[in-house]
Design an enzyme around this catalytic site. Structure first.
Site, PDB file in Angstrom:
ATOM      1  N   TYR A 273       0.841  -1.194   0.000  1.00 21.62           N
ATOM      2  CA  TYR A 273       0.000   0.000   0.000  1.00 21.62           C
ATOM      3  C   TYR A 273       0.881   1.252   0.000  1.00 21.62           C
ATOM      4  O   TYR A 273       0.590   2.214  -0.704  1.00 21.62           O
ATOM      5  CB  TYR A 273      -0.921   0.012   1.232  1.00 21.62           C
ATOM      6  CG  TYR A 273      -1.904  -1.127   1.277  1.00 21.62           C
ATOM      7  CD1 TYR A 273      -2.996  -1.161   0.420  1.00 21.62           C
ATOM      8  CD2 TYR A 273      -1.744  -2.172   2.172  1.00 21.62           C
ATOM      9  CE1 TYR A 273      -3.909  -2.205   0.457  1.00 21.62           C
ATOM     10  CE2 TYR A 273      -2.645  -3.221   2.228  1.00 21.62           C
ATOM     11  CZ  TYR A 273      -3.727  -3.244   1.370  1.00 21.62           C
ATOM     12  OH  TYR A 273      -4.618  -4.271   1.409  1.00 21.62           O
TER      13      TYR A 273
ATOM     14  N   ASN B 142     -12.812  -0.918  -4.801  1.00 22.57           N
ATOM     15  CA  ASN B 142     -12.634  -1.339  -6.183  1.00 22.57           C
ATOM     16  C   ASN B 142     -13.882  -2.073  -6.686  1.00 22.57           C
ATOM     17  O   ASN B 142     -14.208  -3.148  -6.190  1.00 22.57           O
ATOM     18  CB  ASN B 142     -11.407  -2.264  -6.274  1.00 22.57           C
ATOM     19  CG  ASN B 142     -11.097  -2.712  -7.679  1.00 22.57           C
ATOM     20  OD1 ASN B 142     -11.775  -2.369  -8.636  1.00 22.57           O
ATOM     21  ND2 ASN B 142     -10.059  -3.516  -7.803  1.00 22.57           N
TER      22      ASN B 142
ATOM     23  N   CYS C  55      -6.542  -5.379  -7.391  1.00 24.81           N
ATOM     24  CA  CYS C  55      -6.284  -4.922  -6.028  1.00 24.81           C
ATOM     25  C   CYS C  55      -5.767  -6.056  -5.140  1.00 24.81           C
ATOM     26  O   CYS C  55      -5.159  -5.795  -4.107  1.00 24.81           O
ATOM     27  CB  CYS C  55      -7.533  -4.279  -5.431  1.00 24.81           C
ATOM     28  SG  CYS C  55      -8.969  -5.358  -5.386  1.00 24.81           S
ATOM     29  N   HIS C  56      -5.988  -7.306  -5.557  1.00 28.15           N
ATOM     30  CA  HIS C  56      -5.466  -8.429  -4.773  1.00 28.15           C
ATOM     31  C   HIS C  56      -3.937  -8.455  -4.782  1.00 28.15           C
ATOM     32  O   HIS C  56      -3.326  -9.085  -3.934  1.00 28.15           O
ATOM     33  CB  HIS C  56      -6.024  -9.763  -5.295  1.00 28.15           C
ATOM     34  CG  HIS C  56      -5.676 -10.076  -6.708  1.00 28.15           C
ATOM     35  ND1 HIS C  56      -6.355  -9.497  -7.776  1.00 28.15           N
ATOM     36  CD2 HIS C  56      -4.719 -10.867  -7.243  1.00 28.15           C
ATOM     37  CE1 HIS C  56      -5.820  -9.957  -8.904  1.00 28.15           C
ATOM     38  NE2 HIS C  56      -4.836 -10.790  -8.609  1.00 28.15           N
TER      39      HIS C  56
ATOM     40  N   GLU D 275      -1.655 -16.907  -9.535  1.00 25.79           N
ATOM     41  CA  GLU D 275      -0.727 -16.104 -10.334  1.00 25.79           C
ATOM     42  C   GLU D 275       0.737 -16.451 -10.081  1.00 25.79           C
ATOM     43  O   GLU D 275       1.604 -16.040 -10.852  1.00 25.79           O
ATOM     44  CB  GLU D 275      -0.963 -14.621 -10.085  1.00 25.79           C
ATOM     45  CG  GLU D 275      -2.313 -14.148 -10.573  1.00 25.79           C
ATOM     46  CD  GLU D 275      -2.519 -12.656 -10.429  1.00 25.79           C
ATOM     47  OE1 GLU D 275      -1.550 -11.938 -10.087  1.00 25.79           O
ATOM     48  OE2 GLU D 275      -3.651 -12.200 -10.660  1.00 25.79           O
TER      49      GLU D 275
END
Length: 152
Positions: free
Chosen positions: A93, A116, A124-125, A150
């Site tokens: 962040y 979001n 945003c993850h 991912e």
């Protein structure tokens, strides 16, 4: 006219909302569909469903669907930077706050992530706290799943 579809994903049902042109909402909570005047028509979601399937099952790294974000100013800047976070990578962040020119606004970045309307599409993850995962509107189990997906 608004259109809705409930997409069945590996992390559970995902509610999709779009207008004639753009995806405007993606939610892990079906509550987004309550009290909304919309037509349930899968035909308006073919490209979106195809790209979500490719993301979950075939390793799609980014989305090319047409979407709209309703933000301006600081929040818009945060979302523009968030979109640039590469697949499989995470930033903090505070890093994102620095990228938008306001290094002390890491809490505001977290609030922006929480607001979001298009998680996964606007990743945003991939934004985490310095000491752990941080939060996620879909829940931390979903955030862990997406980050693990991912990382492969």
């Amino acid at each position: 006219m608004l259109y809705v579809h409930l997409y069945n994903s590996p992390v559970g049902d995902i509610s999709l909302i779009k207008d004639e042109m753009d995806l405007i909402g993606l939610s892990f909570s079906n509550q987004i569909l309550n009290n909304i005047d919309a037509k349930n028509d899968i035909n308006f979601f073919k490209i979106i469903i195809d790209q979500l399937n490719e993301y979950f099952y075939e390793g799609r790294k980014n989305f090319t669907i047409q979407y709209r974000l309703p933000f301006t100013g600081f929040r818009s800047a945060v979302f523009k930077e968030m979109i640039k976070i590469p697949y499989g990578e995470c930033v903090s962040y505070s890093y994102l706050a620095k990228k938008v020119g306001n290094p002390n606004a890491y809490r505001a970045v977290g609030t922006s992530c929480g607001k979001n309307p298009l998680p996964i599409v606007v990743p945003c993850h991939r934004v985490v706290s310095k000491s752990g995962l941080g939060g996620f509107t879909g829940g931390l189990d979903v955030k862990r799943f997406l980050l693990e997906l991912e990382s492969n």
